[in-house]
Design an enzyme around this catalytic site. Structure first.
Site, PDB file in Angstrom:
ATOM      1  N   ARG A 224     -37.846  -8.134 -21.017  1.00 39.32           N
ATOM      2  CA  ARG A 224     -38.372  -7.743 -19.712  1.00 39.32           C
ATOM      3  C   ARG A 224     -37.335  -8.066 -18.647  1.00 39.32           C
ATOM      4  O   ARG A 224     -36.611  -9.072 -18.761  1.00 39.32           O
ATOM      5  CB  ARG A 224     -39.671  -8.491 -19.393  1.00 39.32           C
ATOM      6  N   HIS A 272     -35.371   1.455 -20.386  1.00 43.11           N
ATOM      7  CA  HIS A 272     -36.517   0.864 -21.102  1.00 43.11           C
ATOM      8  C   HIS A 272     -36.915   1.739 -22.298  1.00 43.11           C
ATOM      9  O   HIS A 272     -38.050   2.224 -22.388  1.00 43.11           O
ATOM     10  CB  HIS A 272     -37.711   0.676 -20.147  1.00 43.11           C
TER      11      HIS A 272
HETATM   12  P1  NAP Z   1     -43.773 -12.230 -30.361  1.00 38.37           P
HETATM   13  O1  NAP Z   1     -43.943 -11.796 -31.772  1.00 38.37           O
HETATM   14  O2  NAP Z   1     -44.959 -12.750 -29.609  1.00 38.37           O
HETATM   15  O3  NAP Z   1     -42.632 -13.340 -30.369  1.00 38.37           O
HETATM   16  C1  NAP Z   1     -42.325 -14.080 -29.228  1.00 38.37           C
HETATM   17  C2  NAP Z   1     -41.256 -15.108 -29.587  1.00 38.37           C
HETATM   18  O4  NAP Z   1     -40.861 -15.768 -28.391  1.00 38.37           O
HETATM   19  C3  NAP Z   1     -41.765 -16.176 -30.538  1.00 38.37           C
HETATM   20  O5  NAP Z   1     -40.751 -16.539 -31.439  1.00 38.37           O
HETATM   21  C4  NAP Z   1     -42.069 -17.345 -29.597  1.00 38.37           C
HETATM   22  O6  NAP Z   1     -41.949 -18.621 -30.188  1.00 38.37           O
HETATM   23  C5  NAP Z   1     -40.978 -17.163 -28.576  1.00 38.37           C
HETATM   24  N1  NAP Z   1     -41.341 -17.830 -27.320  1.00 38.37           N
HETATM   25  C6  NAP Z   1     -42.420 -17.597 -26.541  1.00 38.37           C
HETATM   26  N2  NAP Z   1     -42.421 -18.416 -25.473  1.00 38.37           N
HETATM   27  C7  NAP Z   1     -41.319 -19.192 -25.608  1.00 38.37           C
HETATM   28  C8  NAP Z   1     -40.760 -20.255 -24.842  1.00 38.37           C
HETATM   29  N3  NAP Z   1     -41.349 -20.695 -23.727  1.00 38.37           N
HETATM   30  N4  NAP Z   1     -39.628 -20.836 -25.284  1.00 38.37           N
HETATM   31  C9  NAP Z   1     -39.033 -20.407 -26.424  1.00 38.37           C
HETATM   32  N5  NAP Z   1     -39.504 -19.413 -27.202  1.00 38.37           N
HETATM   33  C10 NAP Z   1     -40.633 -18.805 -26.791  1.00 38.37           C
HETATM   34  O7  NAP Z   1     -43.157 -11.067 -29.454  1.00 38.37           O
HETATM   35  P2  NAP Z   1     -42.399  -9.755 -29.963  1.00 38.37           P
HETATM   36  O8  NAP Z   1     -43.347  -8.815 -30.584  1.00 38.37           O
HETATM   37  O9  NAP Z   1     -41.211 -10.175 -30.744  1.00 38.37           O
HETATM   38  O10 NAP Z   1     -41.957  -9.106 -28.562  1.00 38.37           O
HETATM   39  C11 NAP Z   1     -41.164  -9.791 -27.614  1.00 38.37           C
HETATM   40  C12 NAP Z   1     -41.113  -9.021 -26.299  1.00 38.37           C
HETATM   41  O11 NAP Z   1     -40.288  -7.874 -26.413  1.00 38.37           O
HETATM   42  C13 NAP Z   1     -42.442  -8.434 -25.824  1.00 38.37           C
HETATM   43  O12 NAP Z   1     -43.244  -9.424 -25.210  1.00 38.37           O
HETATM   44  C14 NAP Z   1     -42.007  -7.362 -24.862  1.00 38.37           C
HETATM   45  O13 NAP Z   1     -41.955  -7.844 -23.543  1.00 38.37           O
HETATM   46  C15 NAP Z   1     -40.593  -7.006 -25.326  1.00 38.37           C
HETATM   47  N6  NAP Z   1     -40.493  -5.594 -25.774  1.00 38.37           N
HETATM   48  C16 NAP Z   1     -39.604  -4.773 -25.165  1.00 38.37           C
HETATM   49  C17 NAP Z   1     -39.481  -3.465 -25.591  1.00 38.37           C
HETATM   50  C18 NAP Z   1     -38.485  -2.523 -24.971  1.00 38.37           C
HETATM   51  O14 NAP Z   1     -38.518  -1.332 -25.245  1.00 38.37           O
HETATM   52  N7  NAP Z   1     -37.558  -2.981 -24.178  1.00 38.37           N
HETATM   53  C19 NAP Z   1     -40.275  -2.998 -26.645  1.00 38.37           C
HETATM   54  C20 NAP Z   1     -41.166  -3.859 -27.243  1.00 38.37           C
HETATM   55  C21 NAP Z   1     -41.280  -5.178 -26.797  1.00 38.37           C
HETATM   56  P3  NAP Z   1     -42.853 -19.104 -31.421  1.00 38.37           P
HETATM   57  O15 NAP Z   1     -42.391 -18.257 -32.582  1.00 38.37           O
HETATM   58  O16 NAP Z   1     -42.481 -20.507 -31.581  1.00 38.37           O
HETATM   59  O17 NAP Z   1     -44.269 -18.828 -31.025  1.00 38.37           O
HETATM   60  C1  GLV Z   2     -42.418  -2.177 -24.396  1.00 34.94           C
HETATM   61  O1  GLV Z   2     -41.726  -2.606 -23.535  1.00 34.94           O
HETATM   62  C2  GLV Z   2     -43.465  -2.901 -25.040  1.00 34.94           C
HETATM   63  O2  GLV Z   2     -43.778  -4.024 -24.608  1.00 34.94           O
HETATM   64  O3  GLV Z   2     -44.006  -2.374 -26.023  1.00 34.94           O
END
Ligand code: NAP
Ligand code: GLV
Length: 309
Positions: A224, A272
């Site tokens: 983000r 994005h």
């Molecule tokens: P997820 O499965 O919830 O994983 C989040 C990770 O971040 C986990 O490893 C978590 O730690 C870690 N984390 C959370 N808070 C933290 C903190 N305070 N300090 C250190 N580590 C922390 O999320 P995801 O599915 O991988 O997605 C991540 C993000 O990608 C989404 O929230 C979204 O904003 C972004 N995204 C962007 C796009 C795009 O097109 N640009 C697309 C999809 C998603 P733990 O493992 O220890 O819980």
């Molecule tokens: C895209 O940014 C998503 O959070 O799926």
């Protein structure tokens, strides 16, 4: 039962058609044509207007249209007892891993340099950087971070990761919490941000963090825009401490036409698109969650609003 589709980013007609294949009896209404608010039991939403979800008295389940749920965290009127699930689609995980690998390899294999050489019709071979010595640091080892880490490891990079809690992943040196941050970041040459956005991760890429990175490091943000203090990143790149950045997300989207990132030679901007929600792969996952909610079961990928992801 009626579902309200709330998104200006996604095509409601494709979603309606795909959901009808899985749950023919589901009535799908498209916001702002909500009809009688008392009919709405399910919401499928990306960035709903603040307070809107609280206006449906019979709402029993909210399915986010994206993997990130920061838009919902920003709503102080989120209905407290209605479960919120985020979308976790393996096809989006694949898209993100492609994006991260592409961003890393573009810098690692000096794509910008060879583009300049081509422009000058210059035939000049540079040494190939040693992949095994190039260190990637991934912030966030969740669905996206863990997959990107495994695939970058498979290419041969040295991969390290940072998360909130400890993780054990094959070949990935893992760090966690504030105490592990400095050790994690100080050896990172390619910093990849795949964190969820919440109070504890906003502005995490700032002048102090950037100063901890070794000289010549790159920053890749596909999470983000609010993770990055944009002025601090620009200063760090202009000073030469940071060699470049690949940015898919921004504090204000769309990125303003006069924003300095657009024309910066060391910054790659994408709008994005690292991983886009695709109804053709995601609708069946959404349908499954609606069926679970209808049966009184907890949805898959339930969000913990207090934790912030
Ligand atoms: P997820 O499965 O919830 O994983 C989040 C990770 O971040 C986990 O490893 C978590 O730690 C870690 N984390 C959370 N808070 C933290 C903190 N305070 N300090 C250190 N580590 C922390 O999320 P995801 O599915 O991988 O997605 C991540 C993000 O990608 C989404 O929230 C979204 O904003 C972004 N995204 C962007 C796009 C795009 O097109 N640009 C697309 C999809 C998603 P733990 O493992 O220890 O819980
Ligand atoms: C895209 O940014 C998503 O959070 O799926």
């Amino acid at each position: 039962m009626a579902l309200l589709f709330i998104s200006e980013n996604d095509d409601p007609s494709v979603w309606k058609a795909e959901l009808a294949k899985a749950i023919p009896e589901l009535e799908v209404r498209i916001w702002p044509d909500s009809g009688d608010a008392g009919d709405i039991e399910y919401a499928l939403a990306w960035n709903p207007p603040l307070g809107l979800l609280a206006s449906f008295p019979k709402l029993r389940f909210i399915q986010a249209l994206g993997m990130g749920i920061d838009h919902f965290l920003a709503d102080s009127d989120m209905p407290e007892n209605v479960p919120l699930a985020r979308l976790v689609d393996p096809d989006m995980v694949r898209q993100m891993t492609e994006f991260v690998i592409h961003a890393v390899l573009r810098f690692h294999r000096q794509a910008a340099l060879y583009a300049r050489h081509q422009g000058a019709r210059l035939w000049h071979q540079e040494a190939i950087p040693d992949t095994r010595k190039a260190t990637i640091g991934i912030m966030g080892l969740g669905m996206l971070g863990a997959d990107a880490a495994a695939n970058l490891d498979a290419i041969g990079f040295r991969v390290r990761g940072w998360s909130r809690r400890p993780h054990e992943l094959a070949n990935i040196e893992s760090f966690h919490g504030r105490n592990g941050f400095e050790d994690f970041i100080s050896e990172t040459q390619f910093l990849v941000c795949l964190l969820p956005l919440n109070e504890s991760t906003a502005d995490i890429i700032n002048k102090d963090t950037l100063a901890l990175l070794p000289e010549g490091a790159y920053v890749i943000n596909a999470a983000r825009g609010d993770h990055v203090v944009e002025g601090d990143l620009l200063n760090a790149i202009n000073s030469g401490h940071i060699a470049g950045a690949a940015l898919d997300v921004f504090r204000t989207e769309p990125l303003a036409p006069d924003h300095p990132f657009w024309a910066h030679p060391n910054i790659h901007v994408t709008p994005h698109v690292a991983a886009l929600t695709n109804p053709l792969t995601a609708a069946r996952l959404v349908a499954k969650n609606i069926q679970r909610a209808a049966a009184g079961q907890p949805p898959d990928n339930l969000v913990d609003l207090r934790r912030g992801y």
